[in-house]
Design a protein around this motif. Structure first.
Motif: not given
Length: 584
Positions: A71-75, A146-149, A155-156, A170-174
């Motif tokens: 069940d893959p996803t990628s980024i 997405r780059v936030e304020g 990452f979502y 959520t995270s700010t580091d993959i």
């Protein structure tokens, strides 16, 4: 005039000299100063080396020779592609190889990454059960960023909470810490406004060109709905915070819909992909495309995703793995553009078949897919063992991670530290393999050195193109367990072009953290024969790899390029002088 000319020439040569230094500094190498010259090791018995591994020696699929994932996803993150999927490995470890894969033990995701689509690093698992203790299971992730304020990339990642609904972390580091922003499901069958969707799972997320998030999901069959149109595929616009909703839940009229919702956004168009069911699909099929095969992947497109009537059926784009020579299985794909090429990531049971086990454990695979971005059209294809045939190569003269592997046998993967994973040999004859390693022009015998940052004791054999292929080098190493020492040898066979490289281990408990070929002339001339006074810290430490600049790695090529540029510049200056004399 002559004085000015000499000043110009001097400035030009200084600039070129600085360029030479800059170019040389682009290549880093393992620590020469503390490197120990290794003696040739004892020959590893040929009969101990596995030459028919579970992952075929010609194949690029599956991406892992030993980790079950689906069940893959990628980024894409900082030039690397990260692929994340359901950890069938966890079910395998709990239930064993002969039990049917029923998914109930899975509460984590497996993470891989690559920068060339054939050599992959295993980063371990994201334990969603610890992050979200309220879940039943964690399956089928879908990720965006997405780059936030705050200036950071956020990452979502959305996932199936079994068949009960959709969660999000959520995270700010993959590869860092993940958080549960809600403390409960984002979607369940009790979510206000969501009706006739009994199994609201398998999310697919995308962010459009305006930075707006969209989420698809669904499963099961609506009350009194016909088999042809189950009526349970849904799409919703996400709120600005990505964890709320900014629209009503709208139906996507997906015929024979089963599961595996995903979204792409291409050229101003929303692309919805899903897995159809196991029934015949002839009844009611009245679309301008062929009838899709059983349990295949089909796609639909629109410019207005919240208008149910606007969705256009485009047809089948990926066959069931069983129709491509694998065992039949459920089907789940993700379509990803990376470095200008489109790929389809999917799962099959190719690894379990090679292992000869009966449990239906799945493995991730990748193919190139032809996508016409102008018309937003996918060309239909099926899976294969061969997989991606890429022009991307890895430089033999750069520092290469021992954990970024194409294939392996008898290897233990250690992702205790996700950012610095390791691979350890399990026994005599274990090996790791690295695909498409570029050596450039031919090098004579003993013209190269081979460096390796090693822990453990025994012999390393470096071979080309097969685990029993041409012997390039042999090294006897003896580094304290848990610490890393750099060894090197200048006794390297002649090699050129693009090759697959195998590192064979004579004993269990050995690990090559990093490896590198260099110009032998760049090696330290008087290496210490005593153990380094300060070897790298123990496994799992925070210490970075010791590096320094190296003008020797491919250094001769750099020198000739710079010399040619200097001569060209001097010739240009001379031409100006001659011209001025003729016109004076």
């Amino acid at each position: 005039m002559k004085k000015k000319l000499w000043i110009i020439t001097l400035i030009f040569c200084l600039v070129m000299a600085n360029l030479s230094t800059t170019v040389a500094q682009e290549t880093e190498h393992l620590n020469y100063d503390e490197a120990i010259e290794a003696a040739s090791g004892a020959e590893i018995p040929a009969e101990s080396i596995e030459t028919s591994p579970y992952k075929a020696l010609y194949a690029n699929n599956p991406i892992s020779a030993g980790i079950f994932c689906a069940d893959p996803t990628s980024i894409e993150v900082d030039g690397r592609l990260y692929v994340i999927g359901t950890s069938d490995q966890k079910q395998y470890e709990v239930r064993g190889p002969e039990e049917e894969n029923t998914y109930e033990c899975i509460k984590s995701f497996v993470v891989f990454s690559t920068d060339d689509m054939v050599n992959w690093t295993y980063h371990g698992e994201i334990n969603v059960g610890e992050i979200c203790p309220w879940i039943v299971n964690a399956w089928a992730p879908s990720i965006v960023s997405r780059v936030e304020g705050d200036g950071k990339t956020h990452f979502y990642m959305y996932f199936s909470n079994s068949g009960c609904g959709v969660g999000v972390i959520t995270s700010t580091d993959i590869l860092g810490e993940w958080e549960d922003p809600l403390g409960h499901a984002l979607i369940s069958n009790r979510t206000p406004g969501l009706t006739n969707c009994p199994i609201p799972f398998d999310p697919g997320v995308v962010i459009d060109d305006n930075g707006v998030g969209w989420l698809s999901f669904g499963g099961g069959k609506a009350a009194n709905a016909p088999t042809f149109m189950p009526g349970t595929a849904r799409i919703v616009q996400l709120g600005e915070d990505m964890i709320s909703f900014a629209s009503e839940f709208c139906e996507i009229p997906a015929p024979y819909f089963n599961e595996a919702s995903e979204l792409n956004y291409i050229n101003g168009t929303w692309v919805y992909t899903f897995n159809n069911d196991w029934n015949s699909h002839n009844e009611g099929w009245d679309y301008d495309c062929g009838v899709p095969s059983t349990c295949s992947m089909v796609y639909m497109t629109t410019k207005t995703p919240l208008d149910s009537d606007s969705w256009e059926m485009r047809g089948e784009y990926f066959k069931n793995p069983g129709a491509s020579g694998f065992d039949y299985s459920n089907n789940h794909t993700h379509v990803q553009k990376y470095k200008g090429t489109w790929y389809i990531i999917y799962h099959s049971m190719v690894l379990r078949s090679a292992m000869g086990i009966s449990g239906s454990y799945r493995s991730l695979c990748i193919e190139e897919i032809e996508v016409d971005e102008e018309s937003v059209t996918f060309k239909k294809l099926g899976g294969s063992k061969l997989g991606v045939l890429t022009d991307l190569v890895s430089d033999a003269f750069s520092i290469n991670s021992g954990a970024e592997v194409w294939n392996y046998s008898g290897i233990i993967l250690d992702a205790t530290k996700a950012t610095e994973p390791l691979v350890f040999s399990e026994k005599e004859g274990s090996w790791t393999a690295y695909r498409n390693i570029d050596f450039g022009e031919a090098s004579g015998e003993n013209a190269l050195s081979f460096y390796a940052e090693v822990t453990g004791a025994g012999t390393l054999e470096i071979r080309a193109n097969a685990p029993n292929g041409e012997l390039l080098a042999s090294m006897e190493v003896n580094s304290p367990s848990g610490a890393f020492t750099t060894y090197y040898t200048t006794k390297v066979a002649e090699i050129s072009g693009v090759r697959d490289i195998y590192i064979i281990y004579s004993d269990g408990g050995m690990c090559v953290k990093n490896w590198q070929f260099t110009d032998a002339n760049a090696a330290v001339t008087e290496p210490s024969m005593e153990p380094a006074s300060e070897t790298e810290e123990a496994v799992g430490s925070e210490a970075p790899i010791a590096t320094e600049t190296n003008s020797g790695a491919k250094g001769s090529t750099v020198k000739w390029v710079i010399l040619g540029a200097v001569l060209l510049g001097l010739a240009g200056i001379a031409a100006v002088v001659i011209k001025r004399r003729k016109t004076s």
